[in-house]
Design a protein around this motif. Structure first.
Motif, PDB file in Angstrom:
ATOM      1  N   GLU A 132       0.832  -1.198   0.000  1.00 39.49           N
ATOM      2  CA  GLU A 132       0.000   0.000   0.000  1.00 39.49           C
ATOM      3  C   GLU A 132       0.868   1.250   0.000  1.00 39.49           C
ATOM      4  O   GLU A 132       0.469   2.293  -0.483  1.00 39.49           O
ATOM      5  CB  GLU A 132      -0.894   0.024   1.251  1.00 39.49           C
ATOM      6  N   TYR A 369      -7.624  -0.137   9.045  1.00 37.24           N
ATOM      7  CA  TYR A 369      -6.524  -0.285   8.091  1.00 37.24           C
ATOM      8  C   TYR A 369      -5.391   0.628   8.512  1.00 37.24           C
ATOM      9  O   TYR A 369      -5.637   1.751   8.974  1.00 37.24           O
ATOM     10  CB  TYR A 369      -6.980   0.072   6.678  1.00 37.24           C
ATOM     11  N   ARG A 372      -5.598   4.044   7.389  1.00 41.52           N
ATOM     12  CA  ARG A 372      -6.760   4.840   7.813  1.00 41.52           C
ATOM     13  C   ARG A 372      -7.068   4.549   9.269  1.00 41.52           C
ATOM     14  O   ARG A 372      -8.127   4.014   9.604  1.00 41.52           O
ATOM     15  CB  ARG A 372      -7.976   4.488   6.939  1.00 41.52           C
ATOM     16  N   ALA A 377     -12.789  -0.206  10.065  1.00 41.97           N
ATOM     17  CA  ALA A 377     -13.363  -0.957   8.945  1.00 41.97           C
ATOM     18  C   ALA A 377     -14.248  -2.076   9.506  1.00 41.97           C
ATOM     19  O   ALA A 377     -15.274  -2.417   8.932  1.00 41.97           O
ATOM     20  CB  ALA A 377     -12.262  -1.527   8.075  1.00 41.97           C
ATOM     21  N   PRO A 396     -24.108  -2.159   2.265  1.00 46.10           N
ATOM     22  CA  PRO A 396     -23.677  -1.089   1.362  1.00 46.10           C
ATOM     23  C   PRO A 396     -22.162  -1.110   1.159  1.00 46.10           C
ATOM     24  O   PRO A 396     -21.432  -1.724   1.938  1.00 46.10           O
ATOM     25  CB  PRO A 396     -24.108   0.189   2.078  1.00 46.10           C
ATOM     26  N   SER A 397     -21.727  -0.428   0.120  1.00 47.05           N
ATOM     27  CA  SER A 397     -20.310  -0.338  -0.180  1.00 47.05           C
ATOM     28  C   SER A 397     -19.574   0.288   1.003  1.00 47.05           C
ATOM     29  O   SER A 397     -20.050   1.252   1.589  1.00 47.05           O
ATOM     30  CB  SER A 397     -20.160   0.523  -1.428  1.00 47.05           C
ATOM     31  N   GLY A 398     -18.450  -0.306   1.367  1.00 47.84           N
ATOM     32  CA  GLY A 398     -17.670   0.239   2.483  1.00 47.84           C
ATOM     33  C   GLY A 398     -18.110  -0.302   3.831  1.00 47.84           C
ATOM     34  O   GLY A 398     -17.604   0.120   4.865  1.00 47.84           O
ATOM     35  N   ALA A 399     -19.053  -1.266   3.832  1.00 48.84           N
ATOM     36  CA  ALA A 399     -19.563  -1.789   5.104  1.00 48.84           C
ATOM     37  C   ALA A 399     -18.535  -2.668   5.813  1.00 48.84           C
ATOM     38  O   ALA A 399     -18.627  -2.904   7.010  1.00 48.84           O
ATOM     39  CB  ALA A 399     -20.840  -2.573   4.865  1.00 48.84           C
ATOM     40  N   GLY A 400     -17.541  -3.181   5.042  1.00 49.77           N
ATOM     41  CA  GLY A 400     -16.498  -3.997   5.670  1.00 49.77           C
ATOM     42  C   GLY A 400     -16.533  -5.453   5.224  1.00 49.77           C
ATOM     43  O   GLY A 400     -15.856  -6.301   5.817  1.00 49.77           O
ATOM     44  N   LYS A 401     -17.269  -5.738   4.157  1.00 50.90           N
ATOM     45  CA  LYS A 401     -17.413  -7.137   3.729  1.00 50.90           C
ATOM     46  C   LYS A 401     -16.074  -7.711   3.263  1.00 50.90           C
ATOM     47  O   LYS A 401     -15.657  -8.789   3.696  1.00 50.90           O
ATOM     48  CB  LYS A 401     -18.462  -7.232   2.602  1.00 50.90           C
ATOM     49  N   SER A 402     -15.402  -6.967   2.381  1.00 48.00           N
ATOM     50  CA  SER A 402     -14.112  -7.481   1.886  1.00 48.00           C
ATOM     51  C   SER A 402     -13.094  -7.544   3.010  1.00 48.00           C
ATOM     52  O   SER A 402     -12.198  -8.404   3.000  1.00 48.00           O
ATOM     53  CB  SER A 402     -13.559  -6.592   0.776  1.00 48.00           C
ATOM     54  N   THR A 403     -13.233  -6.648   3.974  1.00 44.54           N
ATOM     55  CA  THR A 403     -12.300  -6.654   5.100  1.00 44.54           C
ATOM     56  C   THR A 403     -12.376  -7.976   5.864  1.00 44.54           C
ATOM     57  O   THR A 403     -11.358  -8.497   6.323  1.00 44.54           O
ATOM     58  CB  THR A 403     -12.602  -5.454   6.024  1.00 44.54           C
ATOM     59  N   TYR A 412      -3.969  -8.979   7.097  1.00 43.88           N
ATOM     60  CA  TYR A 412      -3.834  -7.982   8.156  1.00 43.88           C
ATOM     61  C   TYR A 412      -4.172  -8.673   9.474  1.00 43.88           C
ATOM     62  O   TYR A 412      -4.849  -9.701   9.481  1.00 43.88           O
ATOM     63  CB  TYR A 412      -4.839  -6.840   7.964  1.00 43.88           C
ATOM     64  N   GLN A 443     -13.012 -10.331  -6.709  1.00 42.53           N
ATOM     65  CA  GLN A 443     -13.834  -9.511  -7.591  1.00 42.53           C
ATOM     66  C   GLN A 443     -13.152  -9.307  -8.942  1.00 42.53           C
ATOM     67  O   GLN A 443     -13.780  -9.345  -9.973  1.00 42.53           O
ATOM     68  CB  GLN A 443     -13.971  -8.159  -6.904  1.00 42.53           C
ATOM     69  N   HIS A 555     -23.453  -8.155  -4.106  1.00 42.70           N
ATOM     70  CA  HIS A 555     -24.216  -6.906  -4.176  1.00 42.70           C
ATOM     71  C   HIS A 555     -25.602  -7.188  -4.719  1.00 42.70           C
ATOM     72  O   HIS A 555     -26.589  -6.633  -4.278  1.00 42.70           O
ATOM     73  CB  HIS A 555     -23.505  -5.876  -5.067  1.00 42.70           C
TER      74      HIS A 555
HETATM   75  N1  ATP Z   1      -6.364  -1.171   2.078  1.00 41.00           N
HETATM   76  C1  ATP Z   1      -7.143  -0.270   2.680  1.00 41.00           C
HETATM   77  N2  ATP Z   1      -6.604   0.772   3.329  1.00 41.00           N
HETATM   78  C2  ATP Z   1      -7.384   1.661   3.960  1.00 41.00           C
HETATM   79  N3  ATP Z   1      -8.705   1.597   4.017  1.00 41.00           N
HETATM   80  C3  ATP Z   1      -9.309   0.582   3.382  1.00 41.00           C
HETATM   81  C4  ATP Z   1      -8.560  -0.407   2.684  1.00 41.00           C
HETATM   82  N4  ATP Z   1      -9.433  -1.299   2.163  1.00 41.00           N
HETATM   83  C5  ATP Z   1     -10.662  -0.887   2.531  1.00 41.00           C
HETATM   84  N5  ATP Z   1     -10.601   0.231   3.264  1.00 41.00           N
HETATM   85  C6  ATP Z   1     -11.737   0.951   3.905  1.00 41.00           C
HETATM   86  O1  ATP Z   1     -12.325   0.091   4.839  1.00 41.00           O
HETATM   87  C7  ATP Z   1     -13.749   0.185   4.820  1.00 41.00           C
HETATM   88  C8  ATP Z   1     -14.371  -1.176   4.555  1.00 41.00           C
HETATM   89  O2  ATP Z   1     -14.002  -1.578   3.250  1.00 41.00           O
HETATM   90  P1  ATP Z   1     -14.405  -2.962   2.577  1.00 41.00           P
HETATM   91  O3  ATP Z   1     -13.603  -3.065   1.331  1.00 41.00           O
HETATM   92  O4  ATP Z   1     -14.301  -4.039   3.569  1.00 41.00           O
HETATM   93  O5  ATP Z   1     -15.922  -2.699   2.228  1.00 41.00           O
HETATM   94  P2  ATP Z   1     -16.929  -3.570   1.388  1.00 41.00           P
HETATM   95  O6  ATP Z   1     -18.120  -3.716   2.233  1.00 41.00           O
HETATM   96  O7  ATP Z   1     -16.260  -4.789   0.906  1.00 41.00           O
HETATM   97  O8  ATP Z   1     -17.215  -2.599   0.192  1.00 41.00           O
HETATM   98  P3  ATP Z   1     -17.500  -2.952  -1.366  1.00 41.00           P
HETATM   99  O9  ATP Z   1     -18.819  -3.619  -1.363  1.00 41.00           O
HETATM  100  O10 ATP Z   1     -17.545  -1.607  -2.007  1.00 41.00           O
HETATM  101  O11 ATP Z   1     -16.379  -3.803  -1.825  1.00 41.00           O
HETATM  102  C9  ATP Z   1     -14.064   1.210   3.755  1.00 41.00           C
HETATM  103  O12 ATP Z   1     -14.287   2.436   4.420  1.00 41.00           O
HETATM  104  C10 ATP Z   1     -12.816   1.279   2.913  1.00 41.00           C
HETATM  105  O13 ATP Z   1     -12.643   2.568   2.376  1.00 41.00           O
END
Ligand code: ATP
Length: 603
Positions: A132, A369, A372, A377, A396-403, A412, A443, A555
């Motif tokens: 990153e 993260y 951030r 997250a 919703p987007s940014g909810a933390g699913k991918s995290t 991490y 994705q 989604h």
């Molecule tokens: N590598 C990163 N560094 C900093 N912040 C991150 C990183 N990856 C994700 N985030 C932030 O963490 C939060 C959760 O992100 P995440 O990708 O888990 O969301 P999501 O639910 O999977 O969204 P989407 O459906 O859009 O993929 C978001 O606010 C995103 O901006």
């Protein structure tokens, strides 16, 4: 399993802290461990250098004899004898020169190859947090430009420098034996020369670091732009990108020229001072010969030694710059090698019970993260998935699913809470071992250069052709693969750009099928497929999910509607869960999302 900000800072230490500000050649010391295994060639090279220096230094002594004994017909045999010795010395110089060249070049090439491998091996083990903050181009530049610099030094400059130092030391000793008085004069002169050289050397080193940094910036920019040519062209930004690149290149040119100027001045000053010194001393010597204190042969011998020594000093001063550049490059390579991965396997990792079942549990997991630290997250997230269960994550987007996936894959470490796999805290497992039990369909699947079959086999190297074919069939990819010119043997471009998004996704699914891991993570795995293919892949996915624990991020709710358990996430937390019907009945976030999507679909 907590990871503090301090630990993260360590991960990115070389970016954040800047580099150690040493001014010596000390950084070259770090090359020693790489040289250690090659003692044989090193000894060979040193021996060859000693022979070459001895052969060179013996010549002036022979010349002295020749001059002092005078040329006369009666001494013809002795004179021939001297010339025979000259010839022998020339032969020794030739052979030892060639031997030195061979061994030294061999060492340079060998050690550079080892360093390249070590850096690549190390970087491949660093966590996403490192990438990153570091551009790939910068790492590439270190792998190529910095290692090449080190190679030049190990493969030639260092040996020239050592040979010249040898020559200088032995030459000075011989000069001393020839005439200590004149030698004392020369040594005094040389000291006057060396002091300004050191100051110059520092300046050159600073400039060469800057020039290497610029070069790294330039290649990083080029790599980024070239990877995105279609985007650049689609936005008509070619001229801007050209200008940016030109600016970076020009800047690195200016610094390179500054460096070259400094070196040119350094060389001129050194050469003139050294030889001026010799001329002065020669004049004093001539007075001594006239006064009968020295023989002409002695003066000739002395002056040749002085020229050899002067030449050796001039060469070293010129090489000094090279050595300093290489010291800078080694420092940068070592910084990379010393960057610690944010996540390292525990000292005594626990082992998973085999066969693994794939049970997953998040208990009050909170995570921010590293880049951030102000936003959570995941915020006290809890989730429990039974072996064999399929659970959808929506929100919703940014909810933390991918995290959730990133943490499960242990890219991490969460700051608080516990994540377990089959009842074992994943912090107590070797991350590589853990990941062997996980299949991921991301994705934006990555396709490597190689054939279609190679790409599917990435999931399980060594799988036979039939297994690859079955996986492709299960992922509804067989039809399009068979239409390709060479079927499974069709070669894909650098990043598989000859495939459509949907085809790439199906290859990624086939890869996951072949991997056959107990935990399956699907991140929008069917987002790039049309309705027809999605239906086909859904069947494949259903087969894949049977008997496996699956987490699905979706989604489009239609794709997960049939799953018994859907977890709704918002702001890093699980806010609701249930089946589609239950969640719709509850209303809330899911109800709104479903109303929007299904209403749109009905129109
Ligand atoms: N590598 C990163 N560094 C900093 N912040 C991150 C990183 N990856 C994700 N985030 C932030 O963490 C939060 C959760 O992100 P995440 O990708 O888990 O969301 P999501 O639910 O999977 O969204 P989407 O459906 O859009 O993929 C978001 O606010 C995103 O901006």
């Amino acid at each position: 399993m907590t990871q503090s900000g301090a630990e993260y800072a360590e991960t990115v230490q070389y970016v954040a802290q800047g580099r150690a500000k040493g001014r010596s050649l000390k950084p070259l010391r770090v090359l020693l461990p790489f040289l250690r295994p090659y003692r044989g060639p090193l000894i060979g090279a040193v021996l060859a250098m000693v022979v070459a220096a001895s052969a060179t230094l013996i010549m002036p002594a022979m010349l002295r004899g020749l001059v002092d004994q005078g040329f006369s017909a009666s001494r013809i045999e002795e004179i021939s004898h001297y010339f025979f010795l000259f010839l022998a010395a020339a032969g020794a110089m030739g052979v030892s020169g060639a031997t030195r060249f061979y061994f030294v070049t061999w060492i340079g090439e060998r050690v550079t190859a080892d360093i390249r491998k070590a850096v690549f091996d190390h970087v491949l083990g660093l966590t996403p947090a490192f990438f990153e903050v570091t551009r790939t181009g910068e790492v590439l530049s270190r792998l190529s430009a910095d290692t090449t610099l080190v190679q030049t030094v190990l493969g030639s400059s260092a040996s020239f420098a050592i040979r010249n130092v040898l020559m200088a030391v032995a030459g000075i000793a011989l000069m001393f034996l020839t005439s200590w008085k004149l030698t004392a004069l020369v040594v005094a002169g040389v000291f006057v020369v060396i002091l300004p050289l050191i100051a110059f050397g520092r300046w050159v080193r600073k400039l060469s670091r800057e020039s290497q940094d610029r070069l790294a910036d330039t290649s990083a920019h080029a790599a980024e732009t070239l990877n995105a040519v279609p985007t650049v062209q689609a936005f008509s930004r070619e001229d801007d990108e050209r200008a940016r690149y030109a600016k970076a290149t020009e800047e690195s040119f200016v610094i390179a020229i500054l460096r070259t100027r400094a070196r040119a001045v350094m060389t001129a000053v050194a050469t003139f001072a050294v030889f001026g010194c010799i001329v002065g001393v020669g004049w004093v010597g001539a007075q001594e010969v006239l006064a009968g204190i020295m023989s002409p042969g002695q003066l000739v011998q002395f002056i040749i030694y002085a020229i050899l020594v002067g030449g050796a000093f001039a060469a070293v001063s010129e090489l000094w710059g090279d050595l300093q550049r290489a010291a800078g490059a080694s420092e940068r390579l070592v910084e990379l090698l010393e960057t610690k991965p944010a996540i390292t396997p525990p000292a005594n990792p626990k082992r998973l019970i085999t066969p693994a079942k794939g049970a997953v549990r998040f208990e009050n997991v909170s995570f921010r993260y590293p880049l951030r630290p102000d936003t959570a997250a995941l915020d006290e997230m809890s989730l429990s998935v039974e072996p064999g269960e399929a659970v959808a994550l929506v929100g919703p987007s940014g909810a933390g699913k991918s995290t959730v996936f990133q943490l499960l894959l242990r890219f991490y470490a969460a700051q608080s809470g516990k994540i377990s796999f089959d009842g074992t805290d994943i912090a107590e497992l070797d991350p590589t071992e853990l990941r062997k039990h996980i299949s991921l369909v991301s994705q934006d699947p990555v396709i490597f250069s190689g054939t279609i079959a190679d790409n599917i086999r990435y999931g399980r190297p060594g799988a036979d052709d039939e297994a690859v074919r079955n996986a492709a069939e299960g992922a509804a990819a067989l039809e399009f693969i068979e239409k390709l010119p060479d079927g499974f043997n069709t070669r894909l471009g650098e990043r598989g750009i000859t495939l459509s998004g949907g085809q790439r996704q199906r290859l990624a699914i086939a890869r996951a099928m072949l991997r056959d891991a107990p935990l399956l993570l699907l991140d929008e795995a069917t987002s790039a497929l049309d309705a027809e293919n999605e239906r086909l892949v859904q069947q494949g996915l259903a087969n894949l999910m049977a008997g496996r624990t699956t987490l699905v991020i979706a989604h489009r709710l239609a794709t997960i509607q049939k799953l018994k358990r859907i977890v709704v996430m918002e702001d890093g937390k699980a806010v609701a869960e249930g089946s589609h019907d239950e969640l719709v009945a509850k209303g809330g976030l899911y109800g709104r999302l479903a109303a929007l999507q299904f209403a749109a679909a009905a129109q």
